[in-house]
Scaffold this motif. Sequence first.
Motif, PDB file in Angstrom:
ATOM      1  N   UNK A  14      43.113  42.433  39.813  1.00 53.37           N
ATOM      2  CA  UNK A  14      41.995  42.772  40.696  1.00 53.37           C
ATOM      3  C   UNK A  14      41.992  44.242  41.067  1.00 53.37           C
ATOM      4  N   UNK A  15      40.919  44.929  40.739  1.00 51.67           N
ATOM      5  CA  UNK A  15      40.810  46.353  41.059  1.00 51.67           C
ATOM      6  C   UNK A  15      39.861  46.581  42.223  1.00 51.67           C
ATOM      7  N   UNK A  16      39.926  47.782  42.776  1.00 52.19           N
ATOM      8  CA  UNK A  16      38.951  48.164  43.803  1.00 52.19           C
ATOM      9  C   UNK A  16      38.293  49.463  43.378  1.00 52.19           C
ATOM     10  N   UNK A  17      36.970  49.511  43.526  1.00 56.44           N
ATOM     11  CA  UNK A  17      36.224  50.758  43.359  1.00 56.44           C
ATOM     12  C   UNK A  17      35.855  51.229  44.744  1.00 56.44           C
ATOM     13  N   UNK A  18      36.355  52.377  45.128  1.00 55.61           N
ATOM     14  CA  UNK A  18      36.105  52.819  46.495  1.00 55.61           C
ATOM     15  C   UNK A  18      35.789  54.311  46.514  1.00 55.61           C
TER      16      UNK A  18
ATOM     17  N   UNK B 221      29.884  37.808  33.483  1.00 55.04           N
ATOM     18  CA  UNK B 221      30.189  37.643  34.909  1.00 55.04           C
ATOM     19  C   UNK B 221      29.700  36.267  35.324  1.00 55.04           C
ATOM     20  N   UNK B 222      30.477  35.423  35.953  1.00 56.25           N
ATOM     21  CA  UNK B 222      31.829  35.680  36.459  1.00 56.25           C
ATOM     22  C   UNK B 222      32.940  35.180  35.544  1.00 56.25           C
ATOM     23  N   UNK B 223      32.595  34.749  34.338  1.00 56.56           N
ATOM     24  CA  UNK B 223      33.648  34.143  33.518  1.00 56.56           C
ATOM     25  C   UNK B 223      34.781  35.116  33.206  1.00 56.56           C
ATOM     26  N   UNK B 224      34.413  36.259  32.668  1.00 59.86           N
ATOM     27  CA  UNK B 224      35.474  37.211  32.337  1.00 59.86           C
ATOM     28  C   UNK B 224      35.772  38.169  33.479  1.00 59.86           C
ATOM     29  N   UNK B 225      34.747  38.450  34.260  1.00 63.34           N
ATOM     30  CA  UNK B 225      34.921  39.422  35.343  1.00 63.34           C
ATOM     31  C   UNK B 225      34.251  38.911  36.613  1.00 63.34           C
ATOM     32  N   UNK B 226      35.059  38.844  37.686  1.00 61.68           N
ATOM     33  CA  UNK B 226      34.487  38.457  38.981  1.00 61.68           C
ATOM     34  C   UNK B 226      34.221  39.716  39.799  1.00 61.68           C
TER      35      UNK B 226
ATOM     36  N   UNK C  93      46.083  42.159  51.198  1.00 56.92           N
ATOM     37  CA  UNK C  93      45.983  40.807  50.650  1.00 56.92           C
ATOM     38  C   UNK C  93      46.724  40.701  49.316  1.00 56.92           C
ATOM     39  N   UNK C  94      46.510  41.680  48.459  1.00 59.16           N
ATOM     40  CA  UNK C  94      47.169  41.640  47.153  1.00 59.16           C
ATOM     41  C   UNK C  94      48.687  41.619  47.322  1.00 59.16           C
ATOM     42  N   UNK C  95      49.165  42.459  48.226  1.00 59.79           N
ATOM     43  CA  UNK C  95      50.601  42.518  48.466  1.00 59.79           C
ATOM     44  C   UNK C  95      51.129  41.154  48.910  1.00 59.79           C
ATOM     45  N   UNK C  96      50.404  40.576  49.833  1.00 63.59           N
ATOM     46  CA  UNK C  96      50.816  39.272  50.344  1.00 63.59           C
ATOM     47  C   UNK C  96      50.893  38.247  49.219  1.00 63.59           C
ATOM     48  N   UNK C  97      50.018  38.405  48.231  1.00 67.19           N
ATOM     49  CA  UNK C  97      49.982  37.454  47.130  1.00 67.19           C
ATOM     50  C   UNK C  97      50.876  37.882  45.970  1.00 67.19           C
ATOM     51  N   UNK C  98      51.556  38.984  46.162  1.00 71.48           N
ATOM     52  CA  UNK C  98      52.433  39.462  45.096  1.00 71.48           C
ATOM     53  C   UNK C  98      51.688  40.033  43.903  1.00 71.48           C
ATOM     54  N   UNK C  99      50.496  40.506  44.132  1.00 68.86           N
ATOM     55  CA  UNK C  99      49.721  41.124  43.035  1.00 68.86           C
ATOM     56  C   UNK C  99      49.725  42.645  43.201  1.00 68.86           C
ATOM     57  N   UNK C 100      49.510  43.356  42.114  1.00 65.45           N
ATOM     58  CA  UNK C 100      49.450  44.813  42.220  1.00 65.45           C
ATOM     59  C   UNK C 100      48.023  45.272  42.479  1.00 65.45           C
ATOM     60  N   UNK C 101      47.923  46.301  43.272  1.00 62.20           N
ATOM     61  CA  UNK C 101      46.616  46.890  43.566  1.00 62.20           C
ATOM     62  C   UNK C 101      46.266  47.912  42.481  1.00 62.20           C
ATOM     63  N   UNK C 102      44.991  47.959  42.118  1.00 61.38           N
ATOM     64  CA  UNK C 102      44.528  48.974  41.168  1.00 61.38           C
ATOM     65  C   UNK C 102      43.375  49.707  41.828  1.00 61.38           C
ATOM     66  N   UNK C 103      43.654  50.901  42.287  1.00 64.52           N
ATOM     67  CA  UNK C 103      42.656  51.629  43.078  1.00 64.52           C
ATOM     68  C   UNK C 103      41.961  52.682  42.231  1.00 64.52           C
ATOM     69  N   UNK C 104      40.640  52.610  42.177  1.00 66.84           N
ATOM     70  CA  UNK C 104      39.865  53.653  41.496  1.00 66.84           C
ATOM     71  C   UNK C 104      38.948  54.321  42.508  1.00 66.84           C
TER      72      UNK C 104
ATOM     73  N   UNK D 287      36.207  50.122  32.713  1.00 71.67           N
ATOM     74  CA  UNK D 287      36.120  48.752  32.189  1.00 71.67           C
ATOM     75  C   UNK D 287      36.621  48.681  30.750  1.00 71.67           C
ATOM     76  N   UNK D 288      36.372  49.756  30.008  1.00 70.20           N
ATOM     77  CA  UNK D 288      36.809  49.745  28.610  1.00 70.20           C
ATOM     78  C   UNK D 288      38.330  49.848  28.497  1.00 70.20           C
ATOM     79  N   UNK D 289      38.963  50.533  29.439  1.00 73.16           N
ATOM     80  CA  UNK D 289      40.384  50.814  29.307  1.00 73.16           C
ATOM     81  C   UNK D 289      41.301  49.892  30.111  1.00 73.16           C
ATOM     82  N   UNK D 290      40.723  49.018  30.891  1.00 74.55           N
ATOM     83  CA  UNK D 290      41.554  48.067  31.617  1.00 74.55           C
ATOM     84  C   UNK D 290      40.964  46.683  31.407  1.00 74.55           C
ATOM     85  N   UNK D 291      41.777  45.685  31.564  1.00 70.58           N
ATOM     86  CA  UNK D 291      41.213  44.341  31.425  1.00 70.58           C
ATOM     87  C   UNK D 291      41.254  43.605  32.754  1.00 70.58           C
ATOM     88  N   UNK D 292      40.591  44.249  33.733  1.00 69.15           N
ATOM     89  CA  UNK D 292      40.476  43.591  35.030  1.00 69.15           C
ATOM     90  C   UNK D 292      39.645  42.322  34.890  1.00 69.15           C
TER      91      UNK D 292
END
Lengths: 326, 326
Positions: A176-180, A259-264, A199-210, A229-234
């Motif tokens: 899960x990434x964030x665009x901010x 959307x939303x099958x491959x990307x939410x 939230x990601x931390x709590x779930x043990x996931x890594x944050x991806x901040x753009x 989108x081309x270079x990551x498989x979020x």
Amino acid sequence: MKPKLNDVAQLAGVSVTTVSRVINDHGYLSEKTKQKVFAAMRELHYQPNNMARSLQGKNTQLVGLIFSDISNPFFAELVSRIEKLLFAKNYKVILCNSADDPQKERDYLQMLMANQVDGIIAGAHNLGIEEYQQYGLPIISFDRYLSDNVPIVSSDNFNGGWLAAQTLQQAGADKIAIFTGKSHAGSPTNGRREGYEAYLKQQGLTAHVHELPFELSPALKTMEIRTILENHDYNGIFCSDDLTALLTVNVAQQLKISIPDELRLVGYDGTALIRNYHPALTTIEQPLADISTLLVSLLLQRIDDANCKLEEKYILPVKLIKGTTA
Amino acid sequence: MKPKLNDVAQLAGVSVTTVSRVINDHGYLSEKTKQKVFAAMRELHYQPNNMARSLQGKNTQLVGLIFSDISNPFFAELVSRIEKLLFAKNYKVILCNSADDPQKERDYLQMLMANQVDGIIAGAHNLGIEEYQQYGLPIISFDRYLSDNVPIVSSDNFNGGWLAAQTLQQAGADKIAIFTGKSHAGSPTNGRREGYEAYLKQQGLTAHVHELPFELSPALKTMEIRTILENHDYNGIFCSDDLTALLTVNVAQQLKISIPDELRLVGYDGTALIRNYHPALTTIEQPLADISTLLVSLLLQRIDDANCKLEEKYILPVKLIKGTTA
DNA sequence: ATAAAAATGATAAACGTTTGACATAACGTT
DNA sequence: AACGTTATGTCAAACGTTTATCATTTTTAT
């Protein structure tokens, strides 16, 4: 020439004093003269000169609105609501598009002072405008720290970010990434990002901040998003505003990412425009009605009583709007 | 208390007259005193009281903007542009959302008079406000007849309608409908409809006119559109504004009508918002930059010289924005 | 009829600024 | 030294209203 108090008095066959008394409902007045005076005012289309009145110490009933740019639908809706509320209370609105330019913002402030506004509601993005406190004027801020003693009204950005991340995960995403926007201290999008990260931390996931700079044109933003989108498989993206979410939808379509099958996707703001014209977009709604009501009500309190005690911060709850993108 | 002319004079060690002269650049002034006075003004954060100045006969440098509702992106962009242009010319903007309510519009007019605005730009939808002429105030109107001697700036609605119909036909449509607002005399969408009808007539096609009342909520509009699409087999639709076009796209998606294969679509307005975030939508673009520039420039001319001769109508060309929906 | 209350008026000061009339001082030029 | 120019000052009126004071008249209640 425009009719003056004196003309009304003459036509009504009374003294200026009496006319002024009628207008300000001051002292003893018989129903009969009141009617005579009102009739004369109507006949002449008399309008008291607000400049002269406010010179006398009356309020100007003017409020300055400083926002970065109302061509952004979020601010457009906010300003529209604020204007309506204020008009109902007999206040008028001077509109200022600061365009995120500190100098322009300073100029606007000066101008508003020169026009003797009774108060200001500010929601621009520039930080470090020290000038705000030095005029002893009632000010309420939206979503951003201006200076001590200027109350801030905002939606619960942290919880919004948390909710967005949670929604993405529960929809099946695990990368899960964030665009901010660019993160500078005090920027409202920071809270959203922090909530997302927490939230990601709590779930043990890594944050991806753009970080997509706020002032980037949509075309450039689109390019950036495409590259990302081309270079990551979020498989999940939280866009910290709905417009960026729309761009992301467009790019995904071009890249044939479904959307939303491959990307939410989850957006943020949930203006009426988005809810009405993009019901598919899952987003976090800021309570614009409550925000504007609170902004106006706080401002009027401060205008009424310059040193009435107000909270430092008012944080209003956000709401998940479930669409089909997550 | 706020600093006054007198305080500045004292601090600078000169007379009030001199300070006033400096501010208004009037009469003889040495560079030295000018600097002294400016320094004092800065030190005190002095701002001349605009109320007092305008009482003296100076312009207020205020302009009233009356539009139906700036939460509509079209008006938001227009107002934003106008505000920027006016600010650059040292004018401030009082914003009025008339909400298409004649009484509110009347109230706003009165209020603007009371505040001694130097002029008004009006683009609301209500007709028959006779009040506009009776105040001898510079007024410029956008896209709508207000009264004689009020110049109208508009885009070429007729040609826009024509162009839309033509585009639809050339994209392969031969059963072409129009979704338009309620038609009352003077409404700008009339021109669009007439252009559409004229083109169809010229091509020997029948017009299919559906009036969707302007004030209908998006949800209700969506229902209406759904009913229409289900009961007719149009293969081309001209929506007289882009927002309605978006709704139509949504409904078509729900009904699994493919765009543009089964249904071609052309919108109207072409705001930056639509062009940036819905590049797929084929639409007729109103030249907002030119419109706002012209509105402002005409108004300033009138303010400068109350009886300068202006045209009755200024019609600016529209442009086809080719997307993929037609 | 009388007194109190209610209604109106005349007058003037005040709000903060601009501007004109007039006076006077400083400066540079011959 | 005399002169015109430039620079500043004092004073007061004006912009359109509000409001206080005082005075006067009208109405109402007793």
